[in-house]
Every structure is written in structure tokens, then in C-alpha cells.
Design a protein around this motif. Sequence first.
Motif, PDB file in Angstrom:
ATOM      1  N   UNK A 162      10.726  11.198   3.865  1.00 26.89           N
ATOM      2  CA  UNK A 162      11.778  11.101   3.004  1.00 26.89           C
ATOM      3  C   UNK A 162      13.236  11.610   2.963  1.00 26.89           C
ATOM      4  N   UNK A 163      13.972  11.317   2.784  1.00 26.60           N
ATOM      5  CA  UNK A 163      14.741  12.273   3.447  1.00 26.60           C
ATOM      6  C   UNK A 163      15.904  12.056   2.570  1.00 26.60           C
ATOM      7  N   UNK A 164      17.126  13.603   2.654  1.00 27.70           N
ATOM      8  CA  UNK A 164      18.182  13.742   1.634  1.00 27.70           C
ATOM      9  C   UNK A 164      18.994  14.523   2.460  1.00 27.70           C
ATOM     10  N   UNK A 165      19.930  15.044   1.936  1.00 21.80           N
ATOM     11  CA  UNK A 165      20.791  15.530   1.764  1.00 21.80           C
ATOM     12  C   UNK A 165      21.685  16.274   0.858  1.00 21.80           C
ATOM     13  N   UNK A 166      21.248  18.381   1.171  1.00 18.38           N
ATOM     14  CA  UNK A 166      21.625  18.834  -0.285  1.00 18.38           C
ATOM     15  C   UNK A 166      22.754  19.409   0.039  1.00 18.38           C
ATOM     16  N   UNK A 167      23.845  18.682   0.836  1.00 14.99           N
ATOM     17  CA  UNK A 167      24.766  19.251   0.676  1.00 14.99           C
ATOM     18  C   UNK A 167      24.958  20.551   1.471  1.00 14.99           C
ATOM     19  N   UNK A 168      26.619  21.077   1.419  1.00 14.48           N
ATOM     20  CA  UNK A 168      26.809  22.836   1.957  1.00 14.48           C
ATOM     21  C   UNK A 168      27.653  23.425   0.839  1.00 14.48           C
ATOM     22  N   UNK A 169      27.735  24.953   1.277  1.00 17.59           N
ATOM     23  CA  UNK A 169      28.652  25.841   0.404  1.00 17.59           C
ATOM     24  C   UNK A 169      29.744  24.882   0.160  1.00 17.59           C
TER      25      UNK A 169
END
Length: 422
Positions: A162-169
Motif C-alpha cells: 500500500x503506497x501513499x504520498x504524505x506531501x511535504x512542508x
Amino acid sequence: MELKAVRGMHDLFGPELERWLAVETKARGIFQSFGYGEMRTPVLERLEVFSQTVGDDTDIVEKQMYLVAGDDSEKLVLRPEGTAAFMRAVVEHQLHQTGKPQRFYYYLSMFRHERPQKGRLRQFHQFGAELINDDSPEADAELITLLDAFLKSFGIVEYEVRINSVGCANCRPAYKEKLIAYLRPHFDSLCADCQKRFERSPMRVLDCKKESCQKIAADAPRMVDHLCAECQTHHTILKKRLNASGVTFLDDPNIVRGLDYYIRTAFEFTSNLLGAQSALAGGGRYDGLSSRFSNTNFPGVGFGLGMERIMLVLEQKQTLVTAPSNPRYYFAPLGPEAFELLYPLSLNLKRRGVAVEMTYGQKKLKDLLKLADRSGAQFTLMVGDRELQEGQAPLKDMANRTQENIPIAQLEEELFRRASCV
Ligand code: HAM
């Protein structure tokens, strides 16, 4: 009072330990073939190594660390996870300063004061892999591919990536605002932990295991729909690379991970062979983690894999990886003279890496036969006065019960030769 092992911590010995060792040996080979070298860090670290990196609002820092009594000037804890300790070591030894990608793996005990249950212990063992100085999506894909190869090499296919992106600052703060606005009307239905973390870590609601929170999370805005251009590109290329390397994965917008240091890629490998504690492994990218406790800033990505959970899956599948733990030879001396011959011979062969078992002290023939059977050895060498006189020792194949005579003068070389040609 009867003294027992601490709750959630286990002794390992006998066949179970043999199975662990077989898995560990094979696992090390896989890390090495991907170019990862081992790192070992101390079991104790300063509290700040984790509190400044893993995050104040995380379960680990809030309630799961074992604080060890030291002097008042420093608070020491048993290592609850590997990444922050690894980064402490990297910075301390300036391993990042080459500027080139560096690959490390570790196999270490971790300690978390959690409620023990199947697959969840207070002392557990983790294989971890970390790749620093590379901010490319290809590095993320390499780690996920490594983990996939790791599990497949043990015949484990019952899992989901399971993959996701949690973004950045750049993109996460605006998204968090949106998420808080969505969650606010549902505040009273959130569990106590999520209510507490609501303002600072609203994303934790997304991976909360409580049913009431999961219901609310189902319709929440998703980070992947609010990524900045750089995060979006990173995520798209990662997926392209995974597709190209044949790793099947699912997009799961609720993978946020229970540690604060992730940016962009976050992933988990889950298996329904595991029950409630379904995560076999988890990881992600943690660029900037080093800047939380030093004035360096370099990228990193990695994963941690629970050894106990791998062993549970292997048990469920009844495909235990076994090392040849039985001795190759069992030596049965009938009388003191035979003992004088076989005892030094057994030690010489052991020194040369051949597994030999021998019972010390004088035993009757009947008992020796029983012991030979129980030893699980492939061959038994039984020598008495008659064999010594004739200069021939019978070597019995325990599986098919055939027997062959070996000249006593050549015993060591002949037994060694036979053990090494298999
Ligand atoms: P984590 O998700 O906390 O990540 O742990 C990784 C794996 O360790 C889990 O997927 C699980 O298999 C195992 N594990 C965790 N807690 C327990 C427990 N109480 N009992 C048994 N097994 C457990 C990390 O620790 C990160 N440091 C992973 C990472 C490395 N991220 C980047 N690099």
C-alpha cells in the motif's frame, strides 16, 4: 516467587531459534545482494534521539518508550525504532558527507511498551533498510522492490503493498487545514487519542484503527489530491518505476504512518494472514529528519520489517525455512578404546565445520542406538573393539539403513570429504 520472562518478551531456543537463524541468514544475503551493508547501533540512546524526530504526538514518544534509570544529567531509553538511531549514527560518523547514496541495513531488537497480543511484543526484532543521500523516486522504488523481493524469496505472496504520498512542508500545511475543517464537525465521534491529536496531527485520524474514526476518515479529503507539483511528480514516477519492476501495489490514501518524520512516500506491506496486527513492514521517505537534531540536511528513505510477523506468516503457511540443524554424523563408541579414537576425531571434524554429535561417557549398545536415532544425524559411526582390530568402521545411513565400511586410518579425511561434497 517463580521468576518469568517480562511480559511481551520471549526466550528463543531449540528448533524455533534454528528457524529464526535460517531466516536471518537468508535475509542478510538478500540485503547484501541489493548492496546494503550492516549497521549496529547501541540498544540505549538518549531520549532526544526519538523525541526530537519521531514526534511528540506519536504513540512511541507519548507512551511506549522504556526509560532506563541513569544519572540525572541524561535520560536514556531502550531503542523503540531504528531510523532515528540510524540517523544519529550517520550524523555522528559523518557518513552522509560523501554526498553519494549510502545503503545500510540493520537487524536489531526494538522495545515498545505496547499491550502485547499476537504479533505485537514489547521486545521485538526488526530488519530495517535505509538509503541516504538520494532524493529520487527511484530510491523509494528500490526499497519497495527490495521488500517485495525479500518476502517473495521466502515464498510469501499473501500481502498487499500500500503506497501513499504524505506531501511535504510546502503542500501539507494547507491540506491539514482542509482536513481539520472536514473533521471538526465530527470531533465528538473521534476516539480519545484522535481528539487529543486533532489540531497538531489530524492526519493520524486517517490511519486510526477504531471503527468510529475509520468511518469518518472514509470521506475525508485526501493528501494525494492536494500535492504540490514536486510531490506529485515524485509520486507519479515512483508508481511508474514500481509498475516497470513488476511490483503490484495499491494506492491507499489512509497510509500516514505512526511516526512524524515521513515526507512524500509512505508505504506499508500488510497481510491478512496476520490478524489484527496486519503490518508486515512499513516505511517511507524522511528527508530533513537529520535537521531535527543537527545542522545537516540530507535525504533518506527506508523501511522496517517485523521479524516475529514474518515468522508468524511462515508458520501459517507451514513453509518453515529450516537450516540443516541436525548433525551429519553421530559417533557411537563401544568401549574406552573406541572412545579414545572417536572423541578427538569428533573435535577435529567440528573444527573443520562438520556437525558431529557424540555422547560422552560409557553407554550400552541399546542406549547408543536410541541416542543415534534421536540425534537426527544422517549417518552413525559405531566403533567397538572388533572394529578397532579389523581397522574398519561401519558407517550407517540412518535413512535407508544401509551400511558401508570405512578404513579407520582414513576416517577423518573420508568423513570430511563426504560431508563437503553435499
Ligand atoms: P514501524 O511501522 O513502527 O516503522 O515498524 C515497522 C515494522 O515493525 C512493523 O510493520 C511491524 O512489522 C514491526 N513492529 C512494530 N511494532 C511491533 C511490535 N510491538 N511487535 C512486533 N512487531 C512490531 C518503523 O519502525 C520505522 N523505523 C520504519 C522505517 C525505516 N521507516 C523508514 N525507515
